[in-house]
Design a protein around this motif. Structure first.
Motif, mmCIF file in Angstrom:
data_model
loop_
_atom_site.group_PDB
_atom_site.id
_atom_site.type_symbol
_atom_site.label_atom_id
_atom_site.label_comp_id
_atom_site.label_asym_id
_atom_site.label_seq_id
_atom_site.Cartn_x
_atom_site.Cartn_y
_atom_site.Cartn_z
ATOM 1 N N LEU A 251 0.885 -0.971 -0.067
ATOM 2 C CA LEU A 251 0.102 0.029 -0.187
ATOM 3 C C LEU A 251 0.853 1.137 -0.058
ATOM 4 O O LEU A 251 0.338 1.975 -0.685
ATOM 5 N N ALA A 252 1.836 1.094 0.956
ATOM 6 C CA ALA A 252 2.849 2.381 0.740
ATOM 7 C C ALA A 252 3.434 2.723 -0.888
ATOM 8 O O ALA A 252 3.265 4.007 -1.076
ATOM 9 N N GLY A 253 4.046 1.181 -1.195
ATOM 10 C CA GLY A 253 4.319 1.876 -2.845
ATOM 11 C C GLY A 253 3.473 2.335 -3.081
ATOM 12 O O GLY A 253 4.126 3.189 -4.575
ATOM 13 N N LEU A 254 2.502 1.815 -3.031
ATOM 14 C CA LEU A 254 1.345 2.811 -4.241
ATOM 15 C C LEU A 254 1.437 3.894 -4.030
ATOM 16 O O LEU A 254 0.874 4.638 -5.118
ATOM 17 N N HIS A 255 1.104 4.132 -2.830
ATOM 18 C CA HIS A 255 0.676 5.701 -2.161
ATOM 19 C C HIS A 255 2.209 6.497 -3.095
ATOM 20 O O HIS A 255 1.784 7.874 -3.161
ATOM 21 N N SER A 264 13.846 1.698 1.087
ATOM 22 C CA SER A 264 14.225 2.450 1.808
ATOM 23 C C SER A 264 13.845 3.741 1.559
ATOM 24 O O SER A 264 13.972 4.646 2.722
ATOM 25 N N ARG A 265 12.353 3.831 0.961
ATOM 26 C CA ARG A 265 10.992 4.831 0.741
ATOM 27 C C ARG A 265 10.338 4.958 1.524
ATOM 28 O O ARG A 265 10.223 4.884 1.892
ATOM 29 N N VAL A 266 10.468 2.515 1.442
ATOM 30 C CA VAL A 266 9.139 2.852 2.119
ATOM 31 C C VAL A 266 9.340 2.681 3.289
ATOM 32 O O VAL A 266 8.133 3.077 4.577
ATOM 33 N N ASP A 267 10.635 2.063 3.908
ATOM 34 C CA ASP A 267 10.229 1.875 5.586
ATOM 35 C C ASP A 267 10.263 2.840 6.299
ATOM 36 O O ASP A 267 11.688 3.808 5.957
ATOM 37 N N GLY A 268 9.654 2.983 7.138
ATOM 38 C CA GLY A 268 9.386 4.136 8.270
ATOM 39 C C GLY A 268 8.768 5.513 8.200
ATOM 40 O O GLY A 268 9.161 6.677 8.262
ATOM 41 N N ILE A 269 8.096 4.672 6.633
ATOM 42 C CA ILE A 269 7.163 6.601 6.302
ATOM 43 C C ILE A 269 6.143 6.904 6.832
ATOM 44 O O ILE A 269 5.625 5.928 7.247
ATOM 45 N N TRP A 270 5.723 8.088 7.119
ATOM 46 C CA TRP A 270 4.463 8.003 7.378
ATOM 47 C C TRP A 270 2.917 8.406 6.284
ATOM 48 O O TRP A 270 3.355 9.105 5.706
ATOM 49 N N MET A 271 2.034 7.530 6.365
ATOM 50 C CA MET A 271 0.871 8.077 6.006
ATOM 51 C C MET A 271 -0.705 8.566 6.391
ATOM 52 O O MET A 271 -0.119 7.640 8.270
ATOM 53 N N THR A 272 -0.488 8.980 5.787
ATOM 54 C CA THR A 272 -2.144 9.581 7.549
ATOM 55 C C THR A 272 -3.062 7.995 7.033
ATOM 56 O O THR A 272 -3.393 7.630 6.397
ATOM 57 N N ARG A 325 2.542 4.256 10.752
ATOM 58 C CA ARG A 325 3.676 4.716 10.275
ATOM 59 C C ARG A 325 3.870 3.219 9.361
ATOM 60 O O ARG A 325 3.995 1.917 10.117
ATOM 61 N N VAL A 326 4.536 2.272 8.652
ATOM 62 C CA VAL A 326 4.946 1.010 8.077
ATOM 63 C C VAL A 326 6.265 1.357 7.643
ATOM 64 O O VAL A 326 7.329 1.858 8.047
ATOM 65 N N ALA A 327 6.123 -0.117 7.857
ATOM 66 C CA ALA A 327 7.578 -1.013 8.721
ATOM 67 C C ALA A 327 7.733 -1.729 7.303
ATOM 68 O O ALA A 327 6.768 -2.762 7.265
ATOM 69 N N ASP A 328 8.584 -1.300 7.080
ATOM 70 C CA ASP A 328 9.530 -2.514 6.678
ATOM 71 C C ASP A 328 10.325 -3.413 7.612
ATOM 72 O O ASP A 328 11.243 -3.540 6.402
ATOM 73 N N ARG A 329 10.455 -3.892 8.298
ATOM 74 C CA ARG A 329 10.790 -4.798 8.993
ATOM 75 C C ARG A 329 9.943 -5.421 10.358
ATOM 76 O O ARG A 329 8.468 -5.494 10.680
ATOM 77 N N GLY A 330 10.431 -6.392 11.414
ATOM 78 C CA GLY A 330 9.010 -7.392 12.273
ATOM 79 C C GLY A 330 10.125 -8.209 13.205
ATOM 80 O O GLY A 330 10.986 -8.106 13.734
ATOM 81 N N LEU A 331 9.471 -9.512 12.906
ATOM 82 C CA LEU A 331 9.924 -10.386 13.363
ATOM 83 C C LEU A 331 11.397 -10.791 13.329
ATOM 84 O O LEU A 331 12.265 -11.254 14.330
ATOM 85 N N ARG A 332 12.130 -10.668 12.122
ATOM 86 C CA ARG A 332 13.473 -10.913 12.054
ATOM 87 C C ARG A 332 13.816 -9.710 12.630
ATOM 88 O O ARG A 332 15.447 -10.735 13.350
#
Length: 361
Positions: A251-255, A264-272, A325-332
């Motif tokens: 969804l963030a990439g589409l946004h 690098s552009r998706v991880d950490g981005i803020w969306m409303t 806030r979009v996270a391209d991170r998590g469990l690992r």
């Protein structure tokens, strides 16, 4: 977790790694939809790390699980192929310590433990089926750097293939670093794969079909009351969401209208919240084939991304936040941080207790 390179034929068997060689740590996450591997070395004194290899493959291990209660042979073969690739990468990198976990699909499946044994026999990887509470805790740990400490609370939403973990974090008076108090957590046995299978899309996606997915997810969350002490904070918009999943990063990439996915552009981005609604609306307006052609979605997620958007919308309707806030991170990442934070204590114990042997676990 293992003390040694949990990969077959590990070249460090029976000797210590050279002191000049930076230690490699591995985190392997076998989920309902994905098999993900991250290999990294510690960096700096602040608990950070440098990724030296990452691998991800959509395997759909939980495909059909909701109907049969078992992992299918085709799904296990797909997962095994990805696990064999992961084992080879771990062997080549000579990983010092590895933690390999399995989540909802293996928790649910009647033949989950049997599959875990088969994985060990064929790859040397010893997967551990973890409880939902630990899955939630590790997801929060992996996203710590994305929490806005000026807020009063945060809700970490980890949308998996077979389950969704929600973790309510209390930031009032929390220290500026480290793990803030986890006030409540909920594991819902619905993820993008199980929701998409429950609601087949048909010829075209419709608002009614999408709304049915949203309402189904809301029904699973609404009765949960253990986070009510934070309700006032969310109602006053003094909290924010953190969303971690392939569907949410899509969804963030589409946004962002990315021509190709860029972490690098998706991880950490803020969306409303409105941004999320607009992205979901764009997806509803196009066909499955057109979704598959979107560079940040692709054919493997074309039939799952709207289920992920529905899960996110359900959470937003029940726990409103204007910021996501979009996270391209998590469990690992949470696993790696846990392994690396323990390395000092293990070094001290080894000095007291003498040498140790290293081998396949």
């Amino acid at each position: 977790m293992t003390e040694a390179p949990s990969a077959p034929g590990a070249t460090t068997r029976g000797r210590e790694r050279p002191a000049s060689e930076p230690p490699c740590y591995g985190a392997l996450d076998l989920g309902t939809n994905n098999c993900r591997l991250l290999i990294a070395t510690p960096q700096g004194a602040g608990g950070g790390f440098r990724v030296i290899e990452a691998y991800s493959r959509i395997v759909r291990l939980g495909e059909g699980l909701g109907q049969s209660g078992r992992l299918s042979e085709a799904a296990m073969e797909r997962a095994m192929a990805a696990l064999k690739v992961s084992a080879e990468k771990l062997r080549r990198r000579r990983v010092l310590r590895l933690r390999a976990i399995a989540t909802q699909a293996c928790r649910m499946a009647e033949n989950g433990p049997e599959f875990i044994d088969r994985v060990f026999d064929e790859t040397g990887l010893r997967l551990q089926i973890i409880a939902p509470q630990e899955e939630a805790r590790l997801s929060v740990a992996g996203c710590l750097n994305l929490i806005d400490r000026t807020a009063d609370a945060a809700l970490v939403v980890d949308v998996g293939g077979g389950s969704t973990e929600l973790s309510w974090v209390d930031l009032r008076g929390a220290a500026p670093a480290g793990m803030p108090p986890l006030r409540a957590w909920l594991s819902v046995p619905i993820g993008v794969v199980t929701l998409a299978e429950r609601f087949p899309e048909g010829e075209t996606a419709t608002e009614t079909w999408f709304r049915a997915m949203v309402d189904t997810m809301k029904g699973e969350i609404a009765a949960f009351r253990r986070a009510d002490e934070l309700r006032e904070i969310f109602d006053a918009d003094r909290a924010h969401l953190i969303g971690t999943s392939g569907a949410i990063t899509s969804l963030a990439g589409l946004h962002l209208d990315l021509r190709r996915y860029e972490r690098s552009r998706v991880d950490g981005i803020w969306m409303t919240r409105n941004d999320c609604d607009i992205a979901a609306g764009r997806l509803l307006a196009i066909t499955a084939r057109e979704r598959a052609e979107q560079p940040c979605i692709g054919p493997d997620r074309a039939d799952l991304v709207l289920a992920g958007a529905a899960i996110l919308q359900a959470v937003q309707e029940l726990w409103p936040c204007s910021r996501v806030r979009v996270a391209d991170r998590g469990l690992r990442e949470g696993i790696l941080l846990s392994l690396m934070s323990d390395r000092g204590g293990r070094r001290r114990r080894r000095r007291r207790g003498g040498s140790r042997s290293v081998g396949v676990q």
